[in-house]
Design a protein around this motif. Structure first.
Motif, PDB file in Angstrom:
ATOM      1  N   PHE A  12       0.698  -1.123  -0.153  1.00 10.77           N
ATOM      2  CA  PHE A  12      -0.092   0.110   0.012  1.00 10.77           C
ATOM      3  C   PHE A  12       0.747   1.311   0.098  1.00 10.77           C
ATOM      4  O   PHE A  12       0.561   2.254   0.653  1.00 10.77           O
ATOM      5  CB  PHE A  12      -0.766  -0.091   1.113  1.00 10.77           C
ATOM      6  CG  PHE A  12      -2.311   0.902   0.837  1.00 10.77           C
ATOM      7  CD1 PHE A  12      -3.114   0.807  -0.077  1.00 10.77           C
ATOM      8  CD2 PHE A  12      -2.392   1.887   1.834  1.00 10.77           C
ATOM      9  CE1 PHE A  12      -4.176   1.539  -0.273  1.00 10.77           C
ATOM     10  CE2 PHE A  12      -3.410   2.750   1.699  1.00 10.77           C
ATOM     11  CZ  PHE A  12      -4.374   2.558   0.601  1.00 10.77           C
ATOM     12  N   GLY A  13       1.635   1.351  -1.038  1.00 12.28           N
ATOM     13  CA  GLY A  13       2.405   2.419  -1.066  1.00 12.28           C
ATOM     14  C   GLY A  13       1.995   3.226  -2.000  1.00 12.28           C
ATOM     15  O   GLY A  13       0.659   3.404  -2.271  1.00 12.28           O
ATOM     16  N   GLU A  14       2.559   4.203  -3.056  1.00 12.61           N
ATOM     17  CA  GLU A  14       2.073   5.060  -3.968  1.00 12.61           C
ATOM     18  C   GLU A  14       1.151   4.420  -4.800  1.00 12.61           C
ATOM     19  O   GLU A  14      -0.046   4.804  -5.221  1.00 12.61           O
ATOM     20  CB  GLU A  14       3.148   5.768  -4.612  1.00 12.61           C
ATOM     21  CG  GLU A  14       2.754   6.872  -5.619  1.00 12.61           C
ATOM     22  CD  GLU A  14       3.724   7.447  -6.331  1.00 12.61           C
ATOM     23  OE1 GLU A  14       3.695   8.587  -6.784  1.00 12.61           O
ATOM     24  OE2 GLU A  14       4.633   6.851  -6.787  1.00 12.61           O
ATOM     25  N   VAL A  15       1.642   3.300  -5.396  1.00 12.04           N
ATOM     26  CA  VAL A  15       0.629   2.692  -6.335  1.00 12.04           C
ATOM     27  C   VAL A  15      -0.397   2.092  -5.923  1.00 12.04           C
ATOM     28  O   VAL A  15      -1.500   2.117  -6.384  1.00 12.04           O
ATOM     29  CB  VAL A  15       1.519   1.352  -7.207  1.00 12.04           C
ATOM     30  CG1 VAL A  15       0.671   0.540  -7.992  1.00 12.04           C
ATOM     31  CG2 VAL A  15       2.698   2.163  -7.889  1.00 12.04           C
ATOM     32  N   GLY A  16      -0.315   1.297  -4.470  1.00 11.38           N
ATOM     33  CA  GLY A  16      -1.452   0.539  -4.265  1.00 11.38           C
ATOM     34  C   GLY A  16      -2.508   1.705  -3.559  1.00 11.38           C
ATOM     35  O   GLY A  16      -3.683   1.604  -3.786  1.00 11.38           O
ATOM     36  N   GLN A  17      -2.184   2.744  -3.058  1.00 15.27           N
ATOM     37  CA  GLN A  17      -3.075   4.113  -2.465  1.00 15.27           C
ATOM     38  C   GLN A  17      -3.570   4.544  -3.804  1.00 15.27           C
ATOM     39  O   GLN A  17      -4.702   4.773  -3.857  1.00 15.27           O
ATOM     40  CB  GLN A  17      -2.124   5.035  -1.914  1.00 15.27           C
ATOM     41  CG  GLN A  17      -1.709   4.547  -0.474  1.00 15.27           C
ATOM     42  CD  GLN A  17      -0.572   5.559   0.193  1.00 15.27           C
ATOM     43  OE1 GLN A  17      -0.570   6.734  -0.256  1.00 15.27           O
ATOM     44  NE2 GLN A  17       0.364   5.090   0.632  1.00 15.27           N
ATOM     45  N   LEU A 226      12.913  11.078  -4.260  1.00 12.76           N
ATOM     46  CA  LEU A 226      11.689  10.522  -3.743  1.00 12.76           C
ATOM     47  C   LEU A 226      11.480   9.054  -3.566  1.00 12.76           C
ATOM     48  O   LEU A 226      11.030   8.141  -2.761  1.00 12.76           O
ATOM     49  CB  LEU A 226      10.405  11.222  -4.487  1.00 12.76           C
ATOM     50  CG  LEU A 226      10.108  12.299  -4.149  1.00 12.76           C
ATOM     51  CD1 LEU A 226       8.693  12.745  -5.065  1.00 12.76           C
ATOM     52  CD2 LEU A 226       9.208  12.291  -2.527  1.00 12.76           C
ATOM     53  N   HIS A 227      12.122   8.256  -4.584  1.00 12.06           N
ATOM     54  CA  HIS A 227      11.646   6.897  -4.852  1.00 12.06           C
ATOM     55  C   HIS A 227      12.856   5.866  -4.949  1.00 12.06           C
ATOM     56  O   HIS A 227      12.925   5.253  -5.689  1.00 12.06           O
ATOM     57  CB  HIS A 227      10.823   6.709  -6.029  1.00 12.06           C
ATOM     58  CG  HIS A 227       9.567   7.527  -5.744  1.00 12.06           C
ATOM     59  ND1 HIS A 227       8.445   7.371  -4.905  1.00 12.06           N
ATOM     60  CD2 HIS A 227       8.971   8.383  -6.720  1.00 12.06           C
ATOM     61  CE1 HIS A 227       7.518   8.083  -5.172  1.00 12.06           C
ATOM     62  NE2 HIS A 227       7.692   8.912  -6.118  1.00 12.06           N
ATOM     63  N   GLY A 228      13.868   6.658  -4.316  1.00 11.54           N
ATOM     64  CA  GLY A 228      15.263   5.935  -4.433  1.00 11.54           C
ATOM     65  C   GLY A 228      15.273   4.477  -4.177  1.00 11.54           C
ATOM     66  O   GLY A 228      15.935   3.630  -4.915  1.00 11.54           O
TER      67      GLY A 228
END
Length: 290
Positions: A12-17, A226-228
């Motif tokens: 539930f990170g950026e994609v999941g949210q 941000l997404h390293g």
């Protein structure tokens, strides 16, 4: 073919949210979630769970779900597949969005063999299009999945019956895209030392035309900051992809190291600067002496 009426999102990170919000708006309201960070009530995934059911285990989230979305970091792709097995019913869709090598996709498909595994290669950043980001789909169930999801008006293209081909497109593309992020970062850090960053970017217009190279450089550098961590894991899968092809990953492996560096640096930089990046300010922050 009937569209899925229930969804479990693993990761539930950026994609999941993004997927939870947009599929909810599109009418799919039975959405259950699992993320390893749910163990911490103060974590970003915990705080973002909103109206959906947070589950204590992946197997709990997928029990009874008609569609499972795997949206974890690349290094957790196989662990995510294994985690759903106790609750995975025969014939359940398993939509693997993760950026991993063709070989890793085939391993994941074998793990969830009693479900219907669908390989997905997302061919752009999830923002701003979200669930309608362009995707290449692969595997023996891909065509049926596209038909089942038709009512959601997604941008999905069937690529191959063989699992791994769609991901090969994505991962070979990432050699260039993620590599360019790393090269721009390294170039700009060195150029800032000499005070020539603007002239370096201006000189690119003749070779690689772009209307605003400073803005583009700021965007690409900020995405890595941000997404390293996620990008570093993806680049290790890119390295595996290159090795699976019998090619020495002379550039892909070091790109993962630069993305690791970006993850560390990004953690100390104000998030508002990363979300609205300005090249001068970014370089000021990155070259500041502690």
């Amino acid at each position: 073919m009937t569209a899925p009426r229930s969804m479990a999102i693993i990761g539930f990170g950026e994609v999941g949210q993004t997927f939870a919000r947009q599929f909810h708006v599109a009418g799919l309201t039975d959405i259950r979630l699992f993320d390893i960070l749910f163990a911490d009530p103060a974590s970003i995934p915990s705080q973002a769970a909103g109206p959906w059911k947070k589950c204590a285990a992946a197997s709990e989230a997928v029990a009874g779900a008609e569609l499972i979305v795997s949206a974890v970091t690349a290094g957790s792709d196989l662990d995510a597949a294994r985690s759903v097995l106790p609750g995975l019913a025969a014939g359940t869709w398993f939509w693997d969005l993760n950026s991993v090598s063709p070989g890793t996709k085939r391993q994941a498909a074998a793990i969830v063999a009693r479900g219907r595994y669908v390989e997905s290669a997302v061919m752009s950043s999830i923002p701003p299009k979200g669930i309608r980001s362009p995707m290449l789909l692969g595997g023996p169930h891909a065509k049926a999945f596209i038909e089942a999801m038709a009512s959601f008006d997604l941008d999905m293209t069937f690529y191959a019956d063989e699992i791994g081909q769609a991901s090969a497109v994505k991962m070979c593309r990432s050699v260039l895209i993620k590599g360019l992020e790393a090269l721009l970062t390294e170039s700009m850090l060195a150029a800032r030392h000499y005070g020539v960053e603007r002239d370096v970017l201006a000189s690119l217009k003749d070779t690689i035309p772009h209307p605003d190279w400073p803005k583009q450089a700021a965007y690409m550098i900020s995405r890595a900051l941000l997404h390293g961590r996620r990008r570093a894991e993806e680049m290790r899968e890119v390295t595996r992809t290159v090795e699976e092809a019998g090619v020495a990953p002379l550039l892909s492996a070091p790109t993962a190291e630069r993305q690791d560096w970006a993850a560390v640096e990004g953690a100390r930089i104000a998030k508002d600067l990363l979300k609205t990046p300005d090249l001068e300010r970014l370089l000021d922050e990155l070259t500041a002496k502690s």
